[in-house]
Design an enzyme around this catalytic site. Structure first.
Site, PDB file in Angstrom:
ATOM      1  N   CYS A  71       3.217  19.055 -26.918  1.00 60.01           N
ATOM      2  CA  CYS A  71       4.226  20.149 -26.979  1.00 60.01           C
ATOM      3  C   CYS A  71       4.180  20.711 -28.576  1.00 60.01           C
ATOM      4  CB  CYS A  71       5.439  19.564 -26.932  1.00 60.01           C
ATOM      5  SG  CYS A  71       6.932  20.801 -27.129  1.00 60.01           S
TER       6      CYS A  71
ATOM      7  N   TYR B 127      16.718  62.565  -9.020  1.00 63.21           N
ATOM      8  CA  TYR B 127      15.844  62.146  -7.916  1.00 63.21           C
ATOM      9  C   TYR B 127      16.786  61.490  -6.994  1.00 63.21           C
ATOM     10  CZ  TYR B 127      15.783  57.928 -10.719  1.00 63.21           C
ATOM     11  OH  TYR B 127      15.935  56.702 -11.650  1.00 63.21           O
TER      12      TYR B 127
ATOM     13  N   ASP C 208       8.118  59.389 -16.427  1.00 66.56           N
ATOM     14  CA  ASP C 208       8.321  58.037 -17.324  1.00 66.56           C
ATOM     15  C   ASP C 208       9.323  58.261 -18.405  1.00 66.56           C
ATOM     16  OD1 ASP C 208       7.590  55.857 -18.160  1.00 66.56           O
ATOM     17  OD2 ASP C 208       5.747  56.122 -19.024  1.00 66.56           O
TER      18      ASP C 208
ATOM     19  N   CYS D 129      13.652  18.373 -26.705  1.00 64.65           N
ATOM     20  CA  CYS D 129      12.591  19.201 -27.116  1.00 64.65           C
ATOM     21  C   CYS D 129      13.681  20.592 -27.475  1.00 64.65           C
ATOM     22  CB  CYS D 129      11.813  19.776 -25.899  1.00 64.65           C
ATOM     23  SG  CYS D 129      10.380  20.944 -26.617  1.00 64.65           S
TER      24      CYS D 129
ATOM     25  N   CYS E 252       7.742  19.810 -30.185  1.00 63.24           N
ATOM     26  CA  CYS E 252       8.120  18.064 -30.376  1.00 63.24           C
ATOM     27  C   CYS E 252       7.210  17.297 -30.247  1.00 63.24           C
ATOM     28  CB  CYS E 252       9.524  17.921 -29.327  1.00 63.24           C
ATOM     29  SG  CYS E 252       8.639  17.787 -27.727  1.00 63.24           S
TER      30      CYS E 252
ATOM     31  N   LYS F  69       1.642  53.000  -8.924  1.00 60.31           N
ATOM     32  CA  LYS F  69       1.202  53.266 -10.280  1.00 60.31           C
ATOM     33  C   LYS F  69      -0.176  53.582 -10.482  1.00 60.31           C
ATOM     34  CE  LYS F  69       5.218  51.583 -12.412  1.00 60.31           C
ATOM     35  NZ  LYS F  69       5.074  50.452 -13.186  1.00 60.31           N
TER      36      LYS F  69
ATOM     37  N   CYS G  47       6.491  20.303 -21.220  1.00 62.04           N
ATOM     38  CA  CYS G  47       6.985  19.301 -21.885  1.00 62.04           C
ATOM     39  C   CYS G  47       7.937  18.385 -21.240  1.00 62.04           C
ATOM     40  CB  CYS G  47       7.554  19.726 -23.427  1.00 62.04           C
ATOM     41  SG  CYS G  47       8.166  18.773 -24.141  1.00 62.04           S
TER      42      CYS G  47
ATOM     43  N   LYS H 220       6.881  59.884 -10.608  1.00 64.69           N
ATOM     44  CA  LYS H 220       7.459  58.799 -11.124  1.00 64.69           C
ATOM     45  C   LYS H 220       7.635  59.214 -12.435  1.00 64.69           C
ATOM     46  CE  LYS H 220       8.200  53.989 -11.395  1.00 64.69           C
ATOM     47  NZ  LYS H 220       8.327  53.764 -12.719  1.00 64.69           N
TER      48      LYS H 220
ATOM     49  N   GLU I  91       7.760  61.486  -4.578  1.00 66.76           N
ATOM     50  CA  GLU I  91       8.126  61.972  -5.825  1.00 66.76           C
ATOM     51  C   GLU I  91       7.158  61.712  -6.981  1.00 66.76           C
ATOM     52  OE1 GLU I  91      12.266  61.306  -5.980  1.00 66.76           O
ATOM     53  OE2 GLU I  91      12.366  61.582  -3.941  1.00 66.76           O
TER      54      GLU I  91
HETATM   55  P1  AMP Z   1      10.666  50.162 -12.577  1.00 66.75           P
HETATM   56  O1  AMP Z   1      11.312  50.528 -13.847  1.00 66.75           O
HETATM   57  O2  AMP Z   1       9.038  50.198 -12.669  1.00 66.75           O
HETATM   58  O3  AMP Z   1      11.307  49.156 -11.825  1.00 66.75           O
HETATM   59  O4  AMP Z   1      10.867  51.724 -11.734  1.00 66.75           O
HETATM   60  C1  AMP Z   1      12.310  51.978 -11.278  1.00 66.75           C
HETATM   61  C2  AMP Z   1      12.541  53.120 -12.136  1.00 66.75           C
HETATM   62  O5  AMP Z   1      11.436  54.193 -11.991  1.00 66.75           O
HETATM   63  C3  AMP Z   1      13.773  53.710 -11.718  1.00 66.75           C
HETATM   64  O6  AMP Z   1      14.799  53.007 -12.291  1.00 66.75           O
HETATM   65  C4  AMP Z   1      13.612  55.182 -12.224  1.00 66.75           C
HETATM   66  O7  AMP Z   1      14.187  55.250 -13.511  1.00 66.75           O
HETATM   67  C5  AMP Z   1      12.302  55.364 -12.355  1.00 66.75           C
HETATM   68  N1  AMP Z   1      11.794  56.630 -11.727  1.00 66.75           N
HETATM   69  C6  AMP Z   1      11.234  57.487 -12.104  1.00 66.75           C
HETATM   70  N2  AMP Z   1      10.838  58.466 -11.329  1.00 66.75           N
HETATM   71  C7  AMP Z   1      11.619  58.331 -10.307  1.00 66.75           C
HETATM   72  C8  AMP Z   1      11.791  58.622  -8.863  1.00 66.75           C
HETATM   73  N3  AMP Z   1      11.136  59.882  -8.583  1.00 66.75           N
HETATM   74  N4  AMP Z   1      12.508  58.258  -7.980  1.00 66.75           N
HETATM   75  C9  AMP Z   1      12.982  56.873  -8.201  1.00 66.75           C
HETATM   76  N5  AMP Z   1      12.865  56.420  -9.392  1.00 66.75           N
HETATM   77  C10 AMP Z   1      12.023  56.801 -10.455  1.00 66.75           C
HETATM   78 ZN    ZN Z   2       8.478  19.747 -26.293  1.00 65.92          ZN
END
Ligand code: AMP
Ligand code: ZN
Length: 664
Positions: free
Chosen positions: A402, A221, A114, A426, A405, A308, A420, A112, A110
């Protein structure tokens, strides 16, 4: 037709047009006609409040104001995903999972998406709530806002289960995002940074009518629930689509990692032609039974992997290196950069990790550096542009003291980070430790937040976590942003923490290297803080999964008179410092030294309960069969190759009944 029928007909019609337009992308009515019908329905509903329906198409325009979003615990935890960046990563994953499941593995690929993840709950075909991911265990309920999103069906069609959760990503398509920005610029307002942040920022707007104006979408999804009658991920996607959800058609079922890589390569190029942004691909084991066999790590499913796309890079100037002190005293060097745009956000700082990293890359103040932003929130420096190094540049000398401190920093043999050693004096360590103590996975003190802790320390009201138990309302009320009520909540929260079980208190003490899992192991083994306090390194390392590093840290913690004193105080205040009697009653050592693999489907107890039973009785659960396995507990549908492997290794195979009998 009577009014009630009329209302129903209008709702059905509008729903269908909405579906045709937003999900099928195929308008079946003009905007004008749609508006006329919507107004007609609004008028009728206003005249007949007795026919109100929270899921009527009229509810999409929003209007409800939410001041405080209610925190809600997810029925099924929302995990994160493990990331991969190369062919090798995916092949490694494949060989790992092949050891754990039987038979042919198919994968659903699938995109991913964003955006921001969202969990929707449906009951009898109606959306009943929408909750953000939050920390995975609990999120914020944002139902009123989500109802305004046209691709979220308010009423399902077809053969849907009675109750289920469905997960998706709330995204803002690029075109809509650009349009929103055009308007903002025209109004002399600051444009939004990127679609992703704008989408996630929309979820918690107080005015749902404001959310309704934004062209958000929800792409689905994953379905979660009991007795869903779905056997593969791909089938789940198709079913969701048939019930009225928007499930992108790009998902593909493939037979091999080679085919997964083809899919990745294709979308890495083609993604620029999609109407929304993606940051990679998600690969999932298709068969849900196999998914179940693979299970989860503490953080992510073993049956899924995100791939990714290559991160974006920019170059900028490193102005200054500064140092941060964490709760455990660990020092992190930070690069303060000339601000630069990267993947839609302005980057000003980057982590430099530790002294070795700085030395390895020979990073110096004044250098021009390449910065990369992967999935992580904090960008990292990957190289120095030596051609641009100023003539007067000098090598970096790592901090010796540090920054908070001024104590001389220490670095232990074999450790990457300096720290530290001023444990009790601290400031960031003192505050950080108390913040850790009150955090949700530890003592979970309601009514007390991180900032208040810092303030209480600053005002000299507390100096370590045991002091929390002596706070009074009178002391707290005068603090900034406190009132009688909030002060009372704080004191009540502290009082309630006395009921938190020992293992979480142990985690809350903030002993170096004693995380949640280690705390559980130690609590189970020693059963009380008194026993743990007297344990030697030699004794500690005999506990399963406790290595020398952890053992040394535990001994060091209790060798401090001050820590002992704090623990004694906690005890005197009534904090749980031993395993409670009823919990103890269910625990034995019967299975000590035995390692079990649990596989298949069971009748009287669930697989998770079986695992718990094993652990409660001192046994160990492992996910794959090896020469170290003592017993295989075989349920229904266990794969033949697992059985064979167990037989070859002469491992005793037990049925569920045999095991339960054996325990008794
Ligand atoms: P991460 O935030 O990097 O841990 O990635 C996980 C997140 O990817 C999930 O919480 C979803 O919000 C997102 N995501 C986007 N597309 C998909 C998909 N096709 N299947 C599963 N998760 C997805
Ligand atoms: Zn310290």
């Amino acid at each position: 037709m009577n009014t009630q029928q009329k209302i129903k007909t209008l709702r059905d019609e509008l729903r269908q047009h909405n579906y045709n337009y937003y999900i099928l992308d195929n308008a079946s009515i003009s905007d004008y006609e749609f508006d006329i019908k919507l107004k007609e329905l609004q008028t009728l509903e206003a005249q007949h409040p007795e026919f109100f329906d929270a899921n009527s198409p009229t509810q999409r325009v929003g209007g409800a104001i939410t001041k405080n979003f209610k925190t809600t615990v997810h029925d099924f935890r929302m995990y994160s995903l493990d990331n991969s960046y190369s062919k090798e990563d995916l092949l490694d994953w494949e060989s790992r999972i092949k050891k754990m499941v039987d038979g042919v593995i198919q994968y659903t690929c699938e995109l991913k998406y964003d955006g921001a993840s969202m969990n929707l709950t449906y009951e009898n075909g109606k959306l009943i709530r929408a909750v953000t991911r939050g920390d995975g265990v609990q999120g914020d309920e944002v139902t009123a806002n989500i109802k305004t999103i046209n691709t979220v069906p308010l009423q399902l069609t077809g053969d849907y289960p009675e109750r289920f959760d469905i997960r998706g990503e709330i995204i803002l398509p690029i075109e809509g995002f650009l349009k929103m920005n055009e308007e903002r610029i025209a109004n002399d307002e600051e444009p939004y940074r990127n679609p992703r942040n704008t989408a996630s920022g929309s979820l918690k707007l107080q005015d749902s009518a404001e959310v309704a104006k934004r062209p958000l979408e929800c792409l689905l999804y994953s379905i979660k629930g009991n007795n869903l009658n779905i056997s593969t991920q791909f089938e789940g996607l198709e079913k969701a689509r048939s019930w009225g959800f928007k499930v992108p058609k790009e998902a593909k079922l493939v037979d091999s990692i080679a085919a997964v890589l083809d899919y990745v390569a294709y979308w890495d190029k083609e993604r620029h032609n999609l109407p929304y942004e993606i940051d990679g691909v998600v690969v999932k084991v298709n068969n849900l039974y196999q998914q179940d066999e693979l299970g989860f790590t503490a953080k992510a499913p073993r049956w899924a992997m995100a791939y990714k796309f290559k991160a974006e890079q920019v170059s900028t100037v490193l102005n200054e290196i500064t140092y941060q002190v964490g709760r455990t005293g660990a020092i992190t060097p930070v690069a303060n950069l000339q601000p630069v745009e990267l993947a839609g956000t302005t980057v000003k700082r980057a982590s430099l990790h530790n002294a070795d990293q700085i030395a390895k890359l020979d990073i110096r103040e004044g250098d021009t550096v390449f910065v990369e932003k992967g999935g992580e929130i904090i960008p990292k420096i990957i190289a120095v542009d030596l051609a641009k190094r100023p003539n007067n540049s000098v090598p970096t000398i790592y901090a010796t003291n540090c920054p908070e401190c001024e104590t001389l920093l220490k670095r232990l043999e074999g450790e990457a980070k300096h720290y530290c050693p001023n444990y009790h004096g601290c400031p960031p360590q003192v505050v950080g430790r108390i913040q850790h103590y009150i955090s949700r996975k530890a003592l979970d003190i309601e009514g007390l937040g991180g900032e208040t802790v810092a303030l209480l320390v600053k005002e000299g009201l507390i100096n370590d976590y045991s002091d929390l138990y002596e706070l009074t309302v009178q002391q707290v009320v005068p603090l900034e942003r406190m009132a009688e009520k909030s002060a009372e909540n704080l004191i009540n929260g502290v009082e309630a923490s006395k009921k938190i079980p020992f293992e979480r208190v142990l985690f809350g003490l903030g002993i170096r290297y004693v995380g949640e899992t280690v705390a559980k192991k130690l609590a189970k083994h020693y059963k009380s803080i008194d026993a743990l306090m007297f344990a030697s390194i030699l004794d500690l390392v005999t506990v399963d999964e406790i290595g020398e590093r952890i053992a040394e840290s535990v001994v060091e913690f209790f060798s401090s008179e001050e820590n002992k004193h704090i623990v004694e105080r906690l005890k005197a205040f009534g904090v749980q410092l031993e395993i409670s009697a009823d919990k103890l009653a269910n625990q034995t050592d019967k299975l000590k030294g035995q390692t079990f693999v649990v596989s298949g489907v069971f009748e009287t107890v669930s697989r998770n309960d079986l695992k718990k039973l094993i652990e409660d009785n001192g046994g160990k659960v492992s996910s794959s069969i090896s020469s170290k396995t003592s017993f295989l507990i075989a349920g229904d549908k266990m794969g033949p190759s697992k059985r064979k492997k167990a037989e070859n290794l002469n491992i005793t195979i037990l049925s569920e009944d045999e095991f339960l009998h054996f325990l008794k």
